[in-house]
Design a protein around this motif. Structure first.
Motif, PDB file in Angstrom:
ATOM      1  N   GLN A  34      15.039  20.550 -12.941  1.00 39.95           N
ATOM      2  CA  GLN A  34      15.516  21.643 -13.553  1.00 39.95           C
ATOM      3  C   GLN A  34      14.761  22.698 -13.106  1.00 39.95           C
ATOM      4  O   GLN A  34      15.338  23.881 -13.353  1.00 39.95           O
ATOM      5  CB  GLN A  34      15.232  21.213 -15.111  1.00 39.95           C
ATOM      6  CG  GLN A  34      16.212  20.259 -15.845  1.00 39.95           C
ATOM      7  CD  GLN A  34      15.852  19.894 -16.955  1.00 39.95           C
ATOM      8  OE1 GLN A  34      14.925  19.507 -17.566  1.00 39.95           O
ATOM      9  NE2 GLN A  34      16.978  19.869 -18.002  1.00 39.95           N
ATOM     10  N   GLU A  84      13.648  23.700 -20.792  1.00 39.22           N
ATOM     11  CA  GLU A  84      13.981  22.311 -20.695  1.00 39.22           C
ATOM     12  C   GLU A  84      12.942  21.414 -19.866  1.00 39.22           C
ATOM     13  O   GLU A  84      12.642  20.182 -20.248  1.00 39.22           O
ATOM     14  CB  GLU A  84      15.543  21.891 -20.476  1.00 39.22           C
ATOM     15  CG  GLU A  84      16.460  22.114 -21.560  1.00 39.22           C
ATOM     16  CD  GLU A  84      17.837  22.146 -20.915  1.00 39.22           C
ATOM     17  OE1 GLU A  84      18.069  21.523 -19.913  1.00 39.22           O
ATOM     18  OE2 GLU A  84      18.655  22.831 -21.696  1.00 39.22           O
ATOM     19  N   GLY A  99       9.661  20.941 -21.493  1.00 37.62           N
ATOM     20  CA  GLY A  99       9.717  19.889 -22.643  1.00 37.62           C
ATOM     21  C   GLY A  99       9.406  18.498 -22.169  1.00 37.62           C
ATOM     22  O   GLY A  99       8.898  17.713 -22.638  1.00 37.62           O
ATOM     23  N   ARG A 100      10.238  18.164 -20.833  1.00 37.63           N
ATOM     24  CA  ARG A 100       9.990  16.951 -20.185  1.00 37.63           C
ATOM     25  C   ARG A 100       8.691  16.693 -19.518  1.00 37.63           C
ATOM     26  O   ARG A 100       8.083  15.610 -19.854  1.00 37.63           O
ATOM     27  CB  ARG A 100      11.351  16.876 -19.087  1.00 37.63           C
ATOM     28  CG  ARG A 100      12.664  16.765 -19.818  1.00 37.63           C
ATOM     29  CD  ARG A 100      13.620  16.424 -18.453  1.00 37.63           C
ATOM     30  NE  ARG A 100      14.966  16.595 -18.974  1.00 37.63           N
ATOM     31  CZ  ARG A 100      15.594  16.586 -20.164  1.00 37.63           C
ATOM     32  NH1 ARG A 100      14.851  16.238 -21.177  1.00 37.63           N
ATOM     33  NH2 ARG A 100      16.937  16.719 -20.231  1.00 37.63           N
TER      34      ARG A 100
END
Length: 104
Positions: free
Chosen positions: A56, A78, A81-82
């Motif tokens: 990402q 995103e 967040g991961r």
């Protein structure tokens, strides 16, 4: 490796992972995206989330290069967040530093 977790050993032993990291580190974002995507399709659990987070970031950089700042911001968020969940996993990467760079 003492700090290695069995769930991520696949990536450490795969030369494609090291090639993907080299592409990422040389800012060859599209090629890095392709390399990480190939690995992502073959991974599960933690290594899938870590691979997706790095993927990402590479895609976000492609968006930035194309002037799509909104798309880049979404993907950076995103990815954070991961990856924030796995900052202490030993993959030969400084995930904590990567997360800090993305935040900036």
């Amino acid at each position: 490796m003492e700090n290695s977790i069995p769930e991520v050993s696949f990536l450490l032993e795969d030369q494609r992972f090291h090639k993907a990291i080299d592409l990422f580190n040389s800012a060859d974002w599209y090629a890095a995206h392709d390399a990480f995507e190939e690995l992502w399709h073959e991974t599960y659990g933690m290594e899938r989330n870590i691979t997706q987070g790095i993927l990402q970031i590479a895609v976000a950089q492609v968006h930035l290069d194309n002037g799509n700042t909104n798309g880049a911001k979404i993907l950076f968020g995103e990815a954070l967040g991961r990856l924030s969940k796995f900052r202490t996993i030993d993959l030969g990467l400084d995930i904590e530093c990567l997360c800090e760079c993305v935040r900036q």
